[in-house]
Design a protein around this motif. Structure first.
Motif, PDB file in Angstrom:
ATOM      1  N   ASN A  25       0.793  -1.231   0.000  1.00 56.53           N
ATOM      2  CA  ASN A  25       0.000   0.000   0.000  1.00 56.53           C
ATOM      3  C   ASN A  25       0.824   1.279   0.000  1.00 56.53           C
ATOM      4  O   ASN A  25       0.262   2.364   0.012  1.00 56.53           O
ATOM      5  CB  ASN A  25      -0.952  -0.008   1.193  1.00 56.53           C
ATOM      6  N   LEU A  26       2.137   1.154   0.008  1.00 55.13           N
ATOM      7  CA  LEU A  26       2.959   2.359  -0.051  1.00 55.13           C
ATOM      8  C   LEU A  26       4.087   2.157  -1.060  1.00 55.13           C
ATOM      9  O   LEU A  26       5.265   2.122  -0.694  1.00 55.13           O
ATOM     10  CB  LEU A  26       3.508   2.687   1.346  1.00 55.13           C
ATOM     11  N   PRO A  27       3.745   2.022  -2.345  1.00 48.77           N
ATOM     12  CA  PRO A  27       4.786   1.765  -3.341  1.00 48.77           C
ATOM     13  C   PRO A  27       5.544   3.049  -3.679  1.00 48.77           C
ATOM     14  O   PRO A  27       4.949   4.128  -3.688  1.00 48.77           O
ATOM     15  CB  PRO A  27       3.990   1.287  -4.559  1.00 48.77           C
ATOM     16  N   PRO A  28       6.863   2.927  -3.923  1.00 45.98           N
ATOM     17  CA  PRO A  28       7.623   4.121  -4.324  1.00 45.98           C
ATOM     18  C   PRO A  28       7.356   4.439  -5.791  1.00 45.98           C
ATOM     19  O   PRO A  28       8.233   4.316  -6.631  1.00 45.98           O
ATOM     20  CB  PRO A  28       9.077   3.708  -4.069  1.00 45.98           C
ATOM     21  N   ASP A  29       6.146   4.831  -6.101  1.00 51.56           N
ATOM     22  CA  ASP A  29       5.721   5.062  -7.470  1.00 51.56           C
ATOM     23  C   ASP A  29       4.814   6.299  -7.452  1.00 51.56           C
ATOM     24  O   ASP A  29       3.733   6.268  -6.860  1.00 51.56           O
ATOM     25  CB  ASP A  29       4.955   3.823  -7.967  1.00 51.56           C
ATOM     26  N   ARG A  30       5.300   7.369  -8.087  1.00 52.14           N
ATOM     27  CA  ARG A  30       4.571   8.643  -7.979  1.00 52.14           C
ATOM     28  C   ARG A  30       3.152   8.557  -8.507  1.00 52.14           C
ATOM     29  O   ARG A  30       2.219   9.128  -7.927  1.00 52.14           O
ATOM     30  CB  ARG A  30       5.315   9.743  -8.726  1.00 52.14           C
ATOM     31  N   ALA A  31       2.971   7.838  -9.626  1.00 49.34           N
ATOM     32  CA  ALA A  31       1.628   7.768 -10.217  1.00 49.34           C
ATOM     33  C   ALA A  31       0.663   7.041  -9.272  1.00 49.34           C
ATOM     34  O   ALA A  31      -0.475   7.470  -9.070  1.00 49.34           O
ATOM     35  CB  ALA A  31       1.685   7.059 -11.570  1.00 49.34           C
ATOM     36  N   ALA A  32       1.146   5.938  -8.686  1.00 52.30           N
ATOM     37  CA  ALA A  32       0.282   5.176  -7.773  1.00 52.30           C
ATOM     38  C   ALA A  32      -0.053   6.005  -6.528  1.00 52.30           C
ATOM     39  O   ALA A  32      -1.184   5.990  -6.039  1.00 52.30           O
ATOM     40  CB  ALA A  32       0.958   3.863  -7.377  1.00 52.30           C
ATOM     41  N   LEU A  33       0.936   6.750  -6.020  1.00 52.65           N
ATOM     42  CA  LEU A  33       0.690   7.572  -4.832  1.00 52.65           C
ATOM     43  C   LEU A  33      -0.244   8.735  -5.166  1.00 52.65           C
ATOM     44  O   LEU A  33      -1.122   9.093  -4.368  1.00 52.65           O
ATOM     45  CB  LEU A  33       2.012   8.089  -4.263  1.00 52.65           C
ATOM     46  N   THR A  34      -0.073   9.309  -6.350  1.00 53.62           N
ATOM     47  CA  THR A  34      -0.968  10.392  -6.775  1.00 53.62           C
ATOM     48  C   THR A  34      -2.406   9.883  -6.833  1.00 53.62           C
ATOM     49  O   THR A  34      -3.340  10.551  -6.374  1.00 53.62           O
ATOM     50  CB  THR A  34      -0.546  10.921  -8.166  1.00 53.62           C
ATOM     51  N   ALA A  35      -2.585   8.677  -7.383  1.00 49.24           N
ATOM     52  CA  ALA A  35      -3.934   8.105  -7.462  1.00 49.24           C
ATOM     53  C   ALA A  35      -4.519   7.923  -6.062  1.00 49.24           C
ATOM     54  O   ALA A  35      -5.716   8.162  -5.837  1.00 49.24           O
ATOM     55  CB  ALA A  35      -3.889   6.775  -8.205  1.00 49.24           C
ATOM     56  N   LYS A  36      -3.679   7.542  -5.096  1.00 49.54           N
ATOM     57  CA  LYS A  36      -4.161   7.375  -3.719  1.00 49.54           C
ATOM     58  C   LYS A  36      -4.608   8.711  -3.132  1.00 49.54           C
ATOM     59  O   LYS A  36      -5.622   8.791  -2.436  1.00 49.54           O
ATOM     60  CB  LYS A  36      -3.068   6.780  -2.840  1.00 49.54           C
TER      61      LYS A  36
END
Ligand SMILES: CC(C)(COP(=O)(O)OP(=O)(O)OC[C@H]1O[C@@H](n2cnc3c(N)ncnc32)[C@H](O)[C@@H]1OP(=O)(O)O)[C@@H](O)C(=O)NCCC(=O)NCCSC(=O)CCC(=O)O
Ligand SMILES: NC(=[NH2+])NCCC[C@H](N)C(=O)O
Length: 335
Positions: A25-36
């Motif tokens: 639930n905390l991937p070092p991936d900007r796109a995934a974090l932005t979506a969250k």
């Protein structure tokens, strides 16, 4: 603690880089974090009540420096867009009269039993802030959030702990089981899962029960064991009232802890009170929170209770929560 905003992206990304992998639930991936963060904004902006597929990211702020130093998440109901799979650890006992022998065979069965649960996860405290009670503040602030938005959540809550990962970043459980059906190593699957979701698991995972006797010793040895770094998180979950009900993660074999929301200690102990007075310093250290949705805030405060039941809060905490005398807030003990 406050709810996260779009401009928390950079600090979340920096913390995600420190987790060491397997942290779905905390991937070092900007796109995934932005979506969250976008999902959080939607959930907090939603004015109709009831259970939807919400995600709330919360952050811990050092109010002296303004820096974000920790984070955690709440998923209101898992398994809505794709199935939520777990292995359930069961036992098949068989007896042979001729051999006078009884064998207990452990089996892993693929289930979606936990679908519809609320999930807490993504719990991360900056390494330099650990061991001073802030991990508890992070974790417990979520239970007060859930309690104070009760109609947006069901009855059951789960938390997944990372399974054991070896020095090379590999997972013995993955290598012994799922990895044989996916043609990728654990790190590749973990990254793919964090960024693209888990439909590929539904597609390729073996559907029949697995006898653990047929796994490698190294895979069998880690079934239901948390990653060593997750022991503090597991301990906090147990203290809160979560139990290990025999469900494990289908990727890495880590335990999934299960609790009933209304029986969590923080929820059961919480009291809604009115601020009667503000004092300078001292009192019982408690978790105190106020505000709904995007305005939700939570901190440790020092509470004094008068003989008539009137509640006074220390000035610093009252200021942090922006509370004035006469206003309502929630408090929970055992800090
Ligand atoms: C999990 C936290 C946030 C916990 O913060 P702290 O380390 O400051 O906690 P702490 O106050 O030192 O310890 C909390 C409780 O755990 C106990 N404890 C500490 N280390 C332990 C260990 N190695 N083995 C067993 N118990 C241990 C303490 O005694 C205390 O319990 P007593 O009060 O009884 O003495 C942190 O360690 C962290 O960021 N870890 C790395 C990331 C991680 O693994 N996160 C969990 C992912 S799993 C997830 O996200 C789901 C879980 C969830 O969301 O709640
Ligand atoms: N078995 C696992 N790897 N589970 C992943 C969950 C870990 C942690 N609870 C998170 O939210 O990121």
């Amino acid at each position: 603690m406050r709810t996260a905003r779009a401009d928390d992206l950079q600090t979340l990304y920096e913390m995600a880089k420190l987790t060491g992998g397997g942290f779905t639930n905390l991937p070092p991936d900007r796109a995934a974090l932005t979506a969250k963060l976008e999902r959080t904004e939607q959930a907090l902006g939603r004015q109709d009540g009831g259970i939807k597929d919400d995600l709330i990211v919360l952050v811990l702020v050092n109010t002296q420096t303004g820096q974000v130093r920790g984070t955690c998440q709440i998923f209101s109901t898992v398994g809505q867009n794709w199935p939520f799979y777990s292995y359930r650890l069961g036992v098949l006992t068989q007896h042979s009269r001729e051999l006078a022998r009884t064998f207990r065979a452990q089996m892993l069965s693929l289930t979606t039993d936990l679908e519809g649960s609320t999930e807490v996860g993504g719990l991360f405290l900056h390494p330099r802030e650990r061991a001073e009670g802030l991990g508890l503040l992070l974790a417990r602030s979520r239970y007060l959030y859930i309690r104070n938005h009760r109609d947006r959540f069901g009855d059951r809550v789960i938390a997944e702990l990372r399974g054991v990962i070896d020095e090379a970043g590999g997972s013995p459980f993955w290598d012994g089981l799922a990895g044989r059906f996916f043609g990728m190593n654990f790190q590749e699957a973990d990254e793919f899962n964090a960024v693209n979701g888990n439909q590929f698991i539904a597609d390729l995972m073996p559907k029949t029960p697995i006898y653990t006797a047929m796994l490698t010793d190294s895979a069998r040895a880690v079934i239901g064991l948390p990653h060593p770094n997750g022991r503090a998180a597991m301990r906090m979950l147990e203290t809160e009232g979560f139990t290990n009900a025999g469900y494990v993660d289908i990727f890495d074999g880590g335990p999934t802890m299960v609790g009933q929301i209304d029986q969590l200690r923080t929820v059961a102990q919480a009291r809604d009170v009115t601020l009667a007075a503000i004092h300078d310093k001292g009192g019982d250290k408690m978790l105190v929170s106020t505000g709904l949705l995007a305005d939700y805030r939570c901190t440790y405060g020092y509470v004094q209770e008068g003989e008539d039941g009137s509640i006074s809060l220390d000035a610093a905490s009252a200021a942090l929560l922006q509370l004035d005398v006469g206003q309502a807030f929630t408090m929970a003990g055992r800090a």
